[in-house]
Design an enzyme around this catalytic site. Sequence first.
Site, short mmCIF file in Angstrom:
data_model
loop_
_atom_site.label_atom_id
_atom_site.label_comp_id
_atom_site.label_asym_id
_atom_site.label_seq_id
_atom_site.Cartn_x
_atom_site.Cartn_y
_atom_site.Cartn_z
N ASP A 143 24.10 -11.34 48.19
CA ASP A 143 25.05 -11.91 47.56
C ASP A 143 26.06 -11.48 47.64
O ASP A 143 25.91 -9.57 47.27
CB ASP A 143 24.98 -13.00 46.54
CG ASP A 143 25.81 -13.63 45.92
OD1 ASP A 143 26.86 -13.72 46.23
OD2 ASP A 143 24.99 -14.66 44.81
N LYS A 176 18.38 -14.24 50.17
CA LYS A 176 19.94 -14.80 49.40
C LYS A 176 20.51 -13.48 49.14
O LYS A 176 20.04 -12.24 48.44
CB LYS A 176 19.38 -15.87 48.99
CG LYS A 176 21.16 -16.11 48.79
CD LYS A 176 21.19 -17.18 47.19
CE LYS A 176 22.09 -17.57 47.05
NZ LYS A 176 22.89 -18.90 45.89
N ASP A 229 29.47 -22.78 45.89
CA ASP A 229 29.04 -22.49 44.68
C ASP A 229 29.18 -23.69 44.18
O ASP A 229 28.50 -24.54 42.45
CB ASP A 229 29.12 -21.57 43.65
CG ASP A 229 28.89 -19.99 43.31
OD1 ASP A 229 27.82 -19.85 44.02
OD2 ASP A 229 29.56 -20.01 43.46
#
Length: 731
Positions: A480, A478, A550
């Site tokens: 970010d 992942k 989120d």
Amino acid sequence: MPIIYDIEHRTFKLDTSDSSYIIKIYEENYVLNLYYGPKIPDTYVPDRECVCPNASFSPANPVIGEHGFSPDTAPMEYGTFGAGDFRISALSVKNENGDNVTDIRYTGHKIYGGKPGIPGLPSTYSVDGDGAETLEIYAEDIVTGLKITLYYTVFENTGVMTRRVKAENCGKDPLVIERIFSLCLNLPGMDYDLLSLYGRHCKERSVERRPLSHGVQGVESRRGASGHCQNPFAAIVEKSADENGGEVYGFNFVYSGNFSALAECDHNHTTRFLMGICPENFGWTLLPDEKFDTPEVVMVFTTGGIGEMSRIFHRFYNNHLIRGKYKDEKRPLLINSWEAAYFDFNADKLVDFAKEAKKLGIELLVMDDGWFGHRNNDKSSLGDWYVNKEKLPGGIEALADRVNAEGLKFGIWYEPEMISPDSELFREHPDWHVHVKGREPMLGRNQYVLDFSRRDVRENIWEQMDKVLSTGRIDYLKWDFNRNIAGAGSAHLPPDRQKEFLHRFILGTYEIMERLVTKYPDILFESCSGGGGRFDPGMLYYSPQIWASDNTDPIERLGIQFGTSVCYPASSVGAHVSACPRTGYKTKGNVALWGTFGYELDPCKLSDNDKDEIKRQIKLYHETYDLIRRGDLYRLVSPFENPYRAVWQIVSESRDCAMVSVVTMRHEEYPHLIVRLKGLKEDSLYRERESGRVYSGALLMNAGINLTYTANSDGDSAVMFFDREKSGRRE
């Protein structure tokens, strides 16, 4: 042939399955846009070459026609600055004399099969059978020696065209590009709406529709990234167009940095639309013989309304943008540690997660932020990509082996473009973060941005990541990006080239991503940026899925996912079931099913009833995997228009199965709701699985089904399936 050149009229005609685009080489080699719209057989549209000879003292080329020719009123294919066209310009280049007058004229062209890539940039690609063909139109400014190549690729069988531009300095003096858009389009009217996707952190990609008016309007991002607030998508929509019909022009920018999508309506009621790199704080010096390539724009036209535009984008991105192993191979079902533990974890806790997750049927455990340096909160260690031995005494290898021993794959979190002031990397290289001389740098989430325009910075991060990934223990990564870029500047660039920084930063990110997917083709990559802050097609080229937001509240997620689906396919939308208390697990699962699907919770804290529900969800996930990722999406009742209910439908490619999902956001006292299904075969019979009732496709699409009493309490939901009967037809 999807692209033909009419020698008699000096026109190019570009055809997809549903649309035509016509370009005219006019007198004095001006390049004009004559037509973009529904497919027509003609190669020439004679009444669109000139609109009106005068706007407001419009300068005229006296060589052309009785009344002269003015670029100010003509449908210029690629409008430039300072040469008689006073509308927003696609191109402005400062020359050695210090002026920005830019006047390009046609010099030649080339037509060929397939589609070339773009050096250093993500782009769509052709595959066998898509009928892809490319047109290059060459134009030159004879005063400065600037050469421009306009690229057009037609994907004949998809309804899609792509546009981009290359600039080359063929003169003897340096040139400075001050604006260079990837697309310029002129439409003959202005009776349109502008459709865009706006938002913020935890509420990304809300749909906004507003009428075009005289003057310049549009959307931009100046955050150093495509951003939460405006997505690099826009559509010019016929006033009467809706989900099911009407003319729609859709545009999506394959880029992850600053962008502009601008429309100008002029006194003649015509519309010019531009899309490309945002010109504010952009500049690029071209020395003699140097070239500059713009990112590309994906362009869709349909008469089938906003819904059909979306489905064209979805099919196209699934087949011509997303790539690699997980383009087609089934992706592992994951659980992420973030909302379960945040920074408070160790190896034993993660292994306990793995044990419980395996019992539920989950296939991959992701260790999120907090595994590196001495990071126990968000105030340190970004840039120090070595394992925190207090949390993981045996290192990544030992933890991954323990997770694998429980029967799960193992994934990891990175934020490669960032650096903490409290880090070994910052102490060793205090000039590596993004800053400008003499000004105190600003913090965001207690971190700075690394200067990814610098090769030495990228090499350091690459070597750190490669050391971990080369252990062979990582199945998922992942990536970010948790702040925007303020004080945009590089200690590595000279003063006269500081405006190149933001684009060079994005090119640096793309370079590292390309190296990663090339060396580690078996890793599943997922992009993230504070949720969906960099949800764009540039990222999709490197990661087949992007964390959508989120915000994992299932009711709030409805708007986020409806908005995201305007342009992006379900296969790309990171959507998880979390411990958010707003609804039960049934609705959480039904909403997350419209996406990549996964979990964001502590499996050790689930009740037996919750575990049973999750096992049911996982069974349904496997049963519907191909349907959701390859099927056609129909937004039947939008949360942007109905404050009570949201309904969507996914139909298989064969039209043999339809899945209808219903969510009640809040109960309405008299919730009468009839919904017409879409995309079925009218003369076929469909059986609803739970009730066993049989309907004709015509009935389902014209009379509809009554959902008044279906999941009509607050936070409730339902999923219905309609399967085509084997006989296929009503006798």
